[in-house]
Design a protein around this motif. Structure first.
Motif, mmCIF file in Angstrom:
data_model
loop_
_atom_site.group_PDB
_atom_site.id
_atom_site.type_symbol
_atom_site.label_atom_id
_atom_site.label_comp_id
_atom_site.label_asym_id
_atom_site.label_seq_id
_atom_site.Cartn_x
_atom_site.Cartn_y
_atom_site.Cartn_z
ATOM 1 N N ASN A 35 17.134 -13.602 -34.789
ATOM 2 C CA ASN A 35 18.090 -12.608 -34.270
ATOM 3 C C ASN A 35 18.446 -12.892 -32.814
ATOM 4 O O ASN A 35 19.615 -12.786 -32.420
ATOM 5 C CB ASN A 35 17.489 -11.192 -34.346
ATOM 6 N N GLU A 36 17.434 -13.235 -32.022
ATOM 7 C CA GLU A 36 17.694 -13.492 -30.600
ATOM 8 C C GLU A 36 18.564 -14.743 -30.428
ATOM 9 O O GLU A 36 19.440 -14.789 -29.564
ATOM 10 C CB GLU A 36 16.378 -13.651 -29.828
ATOM 11 N N LYS A 37 18.313 -15.740 -31.256
ATOM 12 C CA LYS A 37 19.134 -16.973 -31.211
ATOM 13 C C LYS A 37 20.591 -16.635 -31.543
ATOM 14 O O LYS A 37 21.518 -17.066 -30.851
ATOM 15 C CB LYS A 37 18.555 -17.968 -32.223
ATOM 16 N N GLU A 66 20.099 -13.782 -21.145
ATOM 17 C CA GLU A 66 18.971 -12.894 -21.473
ATOM 18 C C GLU A 66 18.531 -13.090 -22.925
ATOM 19 O O GLU A 66 17.339 -13.126 -23.227
ATOM 20 C CB GLU A 66 19.363 -11.435 -21.223
ATOM 21 N N GLU A 67 19.513 -13.237 -23.821
ATOM 22 C CA GLU A 67 19.169 -13.427 -25.238
ATOM 23 C C GLU A 67 18.466 -14.778 -25.441
ATOM 24 O O GLU A 67 17.520 -14.872 -26.230
ATOM 25 C CB GLU A 67 20.425 -13.349 -26.122
ATOM 26 N N ALA A 68 18.927 -15.806 -24.740
ATOM 27 C CA ALA A 68 18.277 -17.124 -24.866
ATOM 28 C C ALA A 68 16.835 -17.044 -24.355
ATOM 29 O O ALA A 68 15.923 -17.655 -24.927
ATOM 30 C CB ALA A 68 19.069 -18.181 -24.090
ATOM 31 N N GLN A 69 16.650 -16.262 -23.296
ATOM 32 C CA GLN A 69 15.283 -16.089 -22.775
ATOM 33 C C GLN A 69 14.426 -15.312 -23.794
ATOM 34 O O GLN A 69 13.263 -15.653 -24.022
ATOM 35 C CB GLN A 69 15.329 -15.345 -21.441
ATOM 36 N N HIS A 70 15.025 -14.293 -24.428
ATOM 37 C CA HIS A 70 14.282 -13.558 -25.471
ATOM 38 C C HIS A 70 13.898 -14.513 -26.608
ATOM 39 O O HIS A 70 12.780 -14.453 -27.130
ATOM 40 C CB HIS A 70 15.124 -12.415 -26.068
ATOM 41 N N PHE A 71 14.842 -15.367 -27.005
ATOM 42 C CA PHE A 71 14.574 -16.327 -28.082
ATOM 43 C C PHE A 71 13.359 -17.189 -27.724
ATOM 44 O O PHE A 71 12.415 -17.333 -28.506
ATOM 45 C CB PHE A 71 15.822 -17.181 -28.316
ATOM 46 N N GLU A 152 10.165 -4.170 -22.969
ATOM 47 C CA GLU A 152 11.185 -4.885 -22.186
ATOM 48 C C GLU A 152 12.380 -5.256 -23.073
ATOM 49 O O GLU A 152 13.540 -5.079 -22.682
ATOM 50 C CB GLU A 152 10.552 -6.147 -21.582
ATOM 51 N N LEU A 153 12.093 -5.759 -24.282
ATOM 52 C CA LEU A 153 13.167 -6.115 -25.212
ATOM 53 C C LEU A 153 14.024 -4.893 -25.536
ATOM 54 O O LEU A 153 15.257 -4.947 -25.508
ATOM 55 C CB LEU A 153 12.580 -6.646 -26.529
ATOM 56 N N GLU A 154 13.338 -3.810 -25.821
ATOM 57 C CA GLU A 154 14.028 -2.576 -26.226
ATOM 58 C C GLU A 154 14.967 -2.090 -25.109
ATOM 59 O O GLU A 154 16.130 -1.745 -25.366
ATOM 60 C CB GLU A 154 12.893 -1.596 -26.511
ATOM 61 N N CYS A 156 16.242 -3.913 -22.715
ATOM 62 C CA CYS A 156 17.282 -4.920 -22.508
ATOM 63 C C CYS A 156 18.373 -4.787 -23.570
ATOM 64 O O CYS A 156 19.563 -4.844 -23.273
ATOM 65 C CB CYS A 156 16.605 -6.288 -22.592
ATOM 66 N N GLU A 157 17.966 -4.580 -24.837
ATOM 67 C CA GLU A 157 18.961 -4.451 -25.911
ATOM 68 C C GLU A 157 19.784 -3.166 -25.719
ATOM 69 O O GLU A 157 20.976 -3.137 -26.050
ATOM 70 C CB GLU A 157 18.320 -4.473 -27.306
ATOM 71 N N ALA A 158 19.181 -2.140 -25.164
ATOM 72 C CA ALA A 158 19.940 -0.916 -24.860
ATOM 73 C C ALA A 158 21.048 -1.236 -23.851
ATOM 74 O O ALA A 158 22.190 -0.798 -23.987
ATOM 75 C CB ALA A 158 19.015 0.166 -24.326
HETATM 76 FE FE LIG Z 1 17.552 -9.852 -27.146
#
Ligand SMILES: [Fe+2]
Ligand SMILES: [Fe+2]
Length: 200
Positions: A35-37, A66-71, A152-154, A156-158
């Motif tokens: 999903n993050e990718k 940010e998404e790439a970092q989450h991935f 942190e993810l939650e 950030c996605e907000a």
């Molecule tokens: Fe994310």
């Protein structure tokens, strides 16, 4: 602790969903890596639509970073748990929203892509919150580092949900009325999804 969603979602996921999702934590985390990718690629692909305007392109490239970092960090979490990245099973929530977009051509396709992005991020936020609550009593996931990462993810996605909505509102005068239509579609989609070890 109560949850405050970034969007007024019209269907709420029952807390029992998180127990079902945590039955296979390796599968859940692996699915979330994919999903993050895909969130990274979506944000980058949307930059093309704003090539005439610096500010939206900056916001989208920051979101993609940010998404790439989450991935990367979800992959690192898999590694730390000694788990493998499994094949991508697909995000059925996103697939159903995109199918609804293809069935209803009532709005500009870019507006719909931005609003779908906002809804996916908001639903991710809600479900990450439920997972964070349930993980506190989980044998493998109840460690402070992992719980802090989920929080942190939650958050950030907000922020991403609001970024996509703001980009839509700034370019399209009918963004709010179209979002009103989409909130009903998203609630229908969520009601029809079977529970599994995946965020969506
Ligand atoms: Fe994310
Ligand atoms: Fe996101």
């Amino acid at each position: 602790m109560s949850f405050k969603p970034p969007l007024p979602l019209r269907a709420w996921t029952p807390p029992e969903w998180a127990d079902a999702a945590l039955k296979d934590p390796e599968g859940l985390l692996s699915d979330h890596a994919h999903n993050e990718k895909k969130a990274t690629l979506t944000a980058l692909s949307l930059v093309h639509a704003f090539s005439d305007d610096n500010r939206p392109a900056i916001l989208l490239s920051r979101l993609a970073e940010e998404e790439a970092q989450h991935f990367r960090r979800v992959l690192e979490a898999l590694e730390a748990f000694g788990w493998k990245l499994r094949p991508d099973r697909g995000n059925r929530h996103a697939q159903a929203l995109l199918a609804a977009k293809d069935r209803d051509r009532g709005a500009d396709p870019l507006l719909d892509r931005l609003l779908i992005g906002s809804l996916i991020e908001a639903r991710s936020c809600e479900r990450l919150w439920l997972i964070e609550q349930a993980a506190q009593g989980h044998a493998e996931l109840a460690n402070p580092q992992w719980l802090a990462f989920l929080l942190e993810l939650e958050r950030c996605e907000a922020g991403h949900a609001l970024t996509y909505l703001r980009l839509a509102q700034e370019r399209f005068p009918d963004a709010d009325s179209r979002m009103d239509w989409w909130l009903d579609r998203e609630a229908e989609v969520v009601a029809g999804l079977a529970w599994r070890s995946a965020v969506h």
